[in-house]
Design an enzyme around this catalytic site. Structure first.
Site, mmCIF file in Angstrom:
data_model
loop_
_atom_site.group_PDB
_atom_site.id
_atom_site.type_symbol
_atom_site.label_atom_id
_atom_site.label_comp_id
_atom_site.label_asym_id
_atom_site.label_seq_id
_atom_site.Cartn_x
_atom_site.Cartn_y
_atom_site.Cartn_z
ATOM 1 N N GLY A 240 49.648 39.440 33.712
ATOM 2 C CA GLY A 240 50.179 40.493 34.563
ATOM 3 C C GLY A 240 49.784 41.910 34.238
ATOM 4 N N GLU A 275 48.828 34.555 29.094
ATOM 5 C CA GLU A 275 47.950 34.084 30.179
ATOM 6 C C GLU A 275 47.290 35.258 30.897
ATOM 7 O OE1 GLU A 275 50.908 32.228 32.610
ATOM 8 O OE2 GLU A 275 51.024 30.431 31.384
ATOM 9 N N PRO A 276 46.500 36.047 30.186
ATOM 10 C CA PRO A 276 45.882 37.201 30.854
ATOM 11 C C PRO A 276 44.742 36.784 31.772
ATOM 12 C CG PRO A 276 44.987 36.978 28.652
ATOM 13 C CD PRO A 276 46.048 35.908 28.786
ATOM 14 N N ARG A 278 43.455 39.291 34.972
ATOM 15 C CA ARG A 278 42.855 40.538 35.457
ATOM 16 C C ARG A 278 42.417 41.474 34.330
ATOM 17 N NH1 ARG A 278 44.151 42.560 40.567
ATOM 18 N NH2 ARG A 278 45.990 41.235 40.573
ATOM 19 N N TYR A 319 45.566 43.141 50.292
ATOM 20 C CA TYR A 319 46.612 43.937 49.624
ATOM 21 C C TYR A 319 46.458 45.437 49.860
ATOM 22 C CZ TYR A 319 46.196 39.760 46.569
ATOM 23 O OH TYR A 319 46.066 38.507 46.060
ATOM 24 N N CYS A 344 33.881 40.822 62.176
ATOM 25 C CA CYS A 344 34.528 41.247 63.411
ATOM 26 C C CYS A 344 36.039 41.236 63.285
ATOM 27 C CB CYS A 344 34.046 40.379 64.561
ATOM 28 S SG CYS A 344 32.284 40.637 64.814
#
Ligand SMILES: *Cc1c(COP(=O)(O)O)cnc(C)c1O
Length: 420
Positions: A240, A275-276, A278, A319, A344
């Site tokens: 996180g 649990e990294p 990013r 996002y 498109c």
């Protein structure tokens, strides 16, 4: 810090000019830097090493490329997987089964069996129903499933709602006020070895406070289980940690995170698991793209139409995420533009009214911080095929995922004979 820097006025990936990568592999193409991945892995490990017994599991969903997983495996990381496919990948990349953690609310019976057969280190159970099913399957197969119970601490992580996972109305984990009783019930089941708790409240967190509150709540239930005579040897604190998506942005560092964890978990006497995703992979990748044309409508902000699109990099469309965008050969001149892909859909927009390096048709540019939740979210929408991925290592560069062409995709499609 990353290894995508300007040298003599042009962007390099480590020691390789990006223009050469475009020439050799075409665009759009993801570029990963081995040195950056390794640096992030080491910085993260060093920040947590003082905690004693730790287990690091790279969140495969952030970047499941086999070469990336191999780099992580060489750095001594295991894997956090959320599907049978990711489990197979982690194993294919050489990760020892005992270093693999299986998370996710929807593990199927088949996936549970796959994990048991492989002998994975831990299942993170997300409901009592799941625990009961896993116990039955493990017991019938004469196996033991080592498990943590994922709790939902009902904490607002303060991140984008679509990547927030720790509020009581999110689907993840079990309500923390029911966790102790549930844990004690599950610990009675044959086939299960309940060994601890897991928590993961969301991604791209820019503030450590919600994490700290969540970890404190977990610490309280660890004590409660022990006071009921239960055993807790492992606590998985999830991933996180956020990364800077904008040049100069300040976020909590792995060291800040490590200090906070050390403070909160003092005296827990467990193996701490992390649990990294990013924070390891995000800034270790960029998406290299070529400008197709600059579309100028009178008096309006020009559209810089690039050959990468929302199917290659979904985060902005999904996002509203920001990715810094830089020319590979900046002239020093600037322009204000909307950066869009060819798809498109109006959602195929990377940025509006952005002050960027001046660009013309044929120029190369990169979306930065694209190493996590980038290529892995790609689709073939608009029959664009799947984006290619390369890795650099010093002056070496290699394809780590070939471009999948539209014709390769429709080769798997069939027109039934009754349509002839
Ligand atoms: C996605 C996920 C992670 C990784 O999150 P990052 O924000 O990329 O560090 C870790 N654990 C679980 C259970 C996840 O779902």
């Amino acid at each position: 810090m990353d290894h995508f820097q300007l040298r003599n006025g042009e962007l390099y990936a480590e020691d390789v000019p990006m223009a050469r990568i475009a020439e050799q592999y075409g665009t759009p193409v993801y570029i990963y830097s081995r040195a950056t991945l390794e640096r992030h892995a080491r910085v993260f490990r060093e920040a947590l090493q003082p905690l004693g017994k730790i287990h690091l599991a790279f969140a495969v969903k952030s970047n499941p490329n086999l070469a990336v997983l191999r780099v992580m495996q060489r750095e001594g990381f295991g894997a956090d997987v959320v599907s049978g496919g990711e489990l197979a990948r982690a194993m294919a990349a050489g990760m020892p089964a005992e270093d693999i953690v299986f998370s996710g609310v929807g593990k199927t019976a088949r996936e549970m069996m796959q994990g048991l057969d492989a002998g994975i280190g831990q299942f993170n159970i997300e409901s009592e129903e799941e625990g009961v099913e896993l116990a039955r399957i493990a017991d019938a197969a004469g196996r033991t499933a080592h498990c943590a119970l994922r709790v939902n601490p009902d904490i607002d992580a303060g991140t984008h709602e679509k990547i927030s996972t720790g509020k009581s109305d999110n689907k993840f984990g079990v309500p923390i006020d029911q966790a102790v009783a549930m844990y004690m019930r599950l610990a009675e089941l044959p086939g299960l070895d309940m060994r601890g708790f897991a928590v993961h409240i969301g991604s791209q967190l820019s503030d450590l406070k919600p994490l700290e509150l969540a970890f404190e709540k977990v610490g309280a239930i660890v004590s409660q289980v022990r006071s009921h005579g239960g055993t807790v040897t492992h606590v998985d604190l999830g991933g996180g940690l956020g990364v800077p998506y904008k040049a100069g942005e300040k976020l909590p560092s792995p060291a800040d995170y490590g200090h906070m964890v050390a403070r909160v978990t003092k005296g827990w006497d467990v193996t701490l698991m992390f649990e990294p995703g990013r924070v390891i992979a995000g800034n270790a990748g960029v998406l290299l793209t070529e400008v197709i044309r600059v579309k100028r409508n009178s008096n309006r902000t020009p559209f810089v139409v690039v050959d990468a699109a929302m199917n290659d990099l979904a985060r902005p469309a999904l996002y509203g995420a920001w990715h810094d965008f830089d020319a590979v050969k900046p002239t020093g001149e600037k322009m204000t533009a909307n950066i869009v892909g060819p798809i498109c859909e109006t959602g195929d927009t990377f940025a509006m009214e952005r002050n960027i390096d001046a660009l013309e048709a044929g120029d190369l540019a990169v979306f930065r911080t694209a190493g996590a939740y980038g290529a892995t979210m790609a689709s073939s929408y608009n029959s664009r095929g799947f984006v290619a991925e390369v890795m650099v290592d010093g002056d070496k560069v290699a394809s780590v995922a070939d471009r999948i062409l539209p014709e390769d995709i429709y080769a798997a499609e069939r027109v039934p004979e009754w349509l002839d």
